[in-house]
Scaffold this active site. Structure first.
Site, mmCIF file in Angstrom:
data_model
loop_
_atom_site.group_PDB
_atom_site.id
_atom_site.type_symbol
_atom_site.label_atom_id
_atom_site.label_comp_id
_atom_site.label_asym_id
_atom_site.label_seq_id
_atom_site.Cartn_x
_atom_site.Cartn_y
_atom_site.Cartn_z
ATOM 1 N N TYR A 157 35.155 13.283 69.826
ATOM 2 C CA TYR A 157 33.923 13.373 69.043
ATOM 3 C C TYR A 157 32.712 13.432 69.966
ATOM 4 O O TYR A 157 31.850 14.313 69.845
ATOM 5 C CB TYR A 157 33.817 12.177 68.102
ATOM 6 C CG TYR A 157 32.452 12.007 67.486
ATOM 7 C CD1 TYR A 157 31.997 12.880 66.498
ATOM 8 C CD2 TYR A 157 31.605 10.973 67.899
ATOM 9 C CE1 TYR A 157 30.731 12.734 65.943
ATOM 10 C CE2 TYR A 157 30.345 10.824 67.348
ATOM 11 C CZ TYR A 157 29.916 11.707 66.375
ATOM 12 O OH TYR A 157 28.666 11.564 65.824
ATOM 13 N N SER A 193 24.549 12.365 69.429
ATOM 14 C CA SER A 193 25.019 11.000 69.217
ATOM 15 C C SER A 193 24.841 10.173 70.477
ATOM 16 O O SER A 193 24.911 10.708 71.604
ATOM 17 C CB SER A 193 26.505 11.030 68.831
ATOM 18 O OG SER A 193 27.083 9.743 68.911
#
Length: 336
Positions: free
Chosen positions: A153, A128
Site C-alpha cells: 500500500y 499517505s
C-alpha cells in the site's frame, strides 16, 4: 459556479470533502466505484446525503477504467481536482495486491492523462504518511528521504507521488500531494481502528492491540483535515516564479509540485486513544495484546509547519473530543 471533480466521493474522506465543497457553493462531480472492500451500505448512506444537493453529480465507475476520467474532464472542465480514490488498507495489500496496482497506480495514471488533455488549475492528490516507511527520525518532514516503504500500500502511494511529479514537470500541471496521518471521525471505515475498537467494546468483545500496545499515531480528525484541504486549494505550486515559496518548502525545483503533510502535529500512544474510547463508551475494553503486524510501523508524527506556513492551518480537535464525536455518531448510525 466553480466546478470540482472529486474521486472517491462516497468514501470516508471523499464524502466530507465533497460535502464541504457543496456547502461552499461549488458544483461537484463525484466519482466512486462503490467497491465492496467494506460495507457498501455505509458508502450508500454517505452518497444519499451528497445527492440531496442539486449541485452534486454522481458518476459510478472505476478511476482506472480506460478513458472514463478523460471523458469527465472534457465534459465538465473542472477547475480543481481532488483525487482520493484508492484501494486502502495495509493488511489487505497482503491478500489482494493486484487491486492496489490497478486502482492506486492505474487510477492515478488515468487521472493524470485526463489532466494532460484538459488541464485544471490545480490537482490535489492523496498520498499517505506510510510513504515515510522505515524512517525513525520524527516528526516526519516533507523533505525527508522516503525510500523504504514497509507495505505494498505504502509503495503504491509513494509511486503515485513519483508519477505525479513527472507529469507535473512534463506538462506543467500544478499538483499538491497530501500525506495524511491516521484520519478518524464520523463515517469512518469499518476496517479502521476506531470503528473496530468501538464495535468490539460496545458488543463486549475483546480488541486486538498490536505491538502489545507500543504504538503511537498522529491522529487527525477528519473535519480538521478537510479544512486543511480547502485552504490548500488556493496554494497553487509554481516552480517557475517561486511565488509563495516558504521556508522548508517541498516545492520541486523543476515542476509545479509539492508534498504537504496533513496531521495533528502530535503523536499519541495507542493505549491513550483506546482509553478515550473507553471513556466515551463508559466501558473498559478487554485487550488482546498482539505482535506487530507485517507492513505496519510503530509510530507516526507529522511536522505540519509547511501546511501552517502555506495556509495558517491549525488543528482544532483534541483526541478526546474527536473520539467522543465518533462514538456519538457510531451509536446514532447503528442505533445503539
Amino acid at each position: 459556479m466553480k466546478t470540482a471533480l472529486v474521486t472517491g466521493s462516497s468514501g470516508f474522506i471523499g464524502y466530507f470533502v465533497a460535502d464541504t465543497l457543496l456547502q461552499q457553493g461549488w458544483r461537484v462531480i463525484g466519482v466512486d466505484s462503490m467497491s465492496d472492500y467494506y460495507d457498501v451500505t455505509l458508502k450508500q448512506s454517505r452518497l444519499n446525503l451528497l445527492q440531496a444537493h442539486k449541485a452534486f453529480t454522481n458518476v459510478r465507475g472505476h478511476v482506472e477504467e480506460e478513458g472514463l476520467l478523460t471523458k469527465l474532464f472534457a465534459e465538465h472542465m473542472p477547475e480543481i481536482v481532488i483525487h482520493l480514490a484508492a484501494q486502502a488498507g495495509v493488511r489487505y495489500s497482503l491478500e489482494n495486491p493486484m487491486s492496489y496496482f490497478q486502482t492506486n497506480l492505474g487510477g492515478t495514471l488515468q487521472l493524470l492523462e485526463a489532466a494532460r488533455a484538459h488541464p485544471p488549475k490545480h490537482m490535489l492528490m492523496a498520498s499517505s504518511s506510510s510513504a515515510y516507511g522505515a524512517n525513525t527520525q520524527m516528526p516526519y518532514h516533507e523533505n525527508m528521504q522516503a525510500d523504504h516503504q514497509m507495505s505494498l500500500y505504502a509503495a503504491t502511494k509513494k509511486s503515485s507521488e513519483n508519477i505525479a511529479h513527472s507529469y507535473a514537470h512534463l506538462f506543467a500541471l500544478p499538483i499538491t500531494m497530501f500525506r495524511f496521518f491516521t484520519v478518524y471521525g464520523p463515517w469512518g471505515r469499518p476496517d479502521m481502528a476506531p470503528h473496530k475498537f468501538t464495535s468490539a467494546i460496545l458488543e463486549g468483545r475483546p480488541i486486538d492491540v498490536y505491538n502489545h500496545g507500543q504504538m503511537r499515531r498522529d491522529f487527525t480528525y477528519v473535519t480538521d483535515l478537510v479544512q486543511a484541504i480547502m485552504l490548500l486549494i488556493d496554494a497553487v505550486p509554481d516552480c517557475l516564479t517561486g511565488q509563495g515559496q516558504h521556508e522548508g518548502d517541498s516545492l520541486s525545483p523543476v515542476a509545479p509540485y509539492r508534498v504537504v503533510n496533513i496531521g495533528n502535529s502530535e503523536t499519541v500512544p495507542l493505549l491513550d486513544f483506546i482509553k478515550a474510547i473507553e471513556q466515551a463508551t463508559g466501558i473498559e475494553a478487554t485487550k488482546n495484546m498482539m505482535p506487530m503486524q507485517p507492513g505496519d510501523v510503530p509510530a507516526t508524527w507529522a511536522d505540519a509547519s509547511l501546511l501552517k506556513s502555506l495556509t495558517g492551518y491549525v488543528p482544532r480537535t483534541t483526541v478526546r473530543d474527536g473520539v467522543g464525536q465518533f462514538v456519538a455518531w457510531y451509536r446514532d448510525y447503528y442505533k445503539i
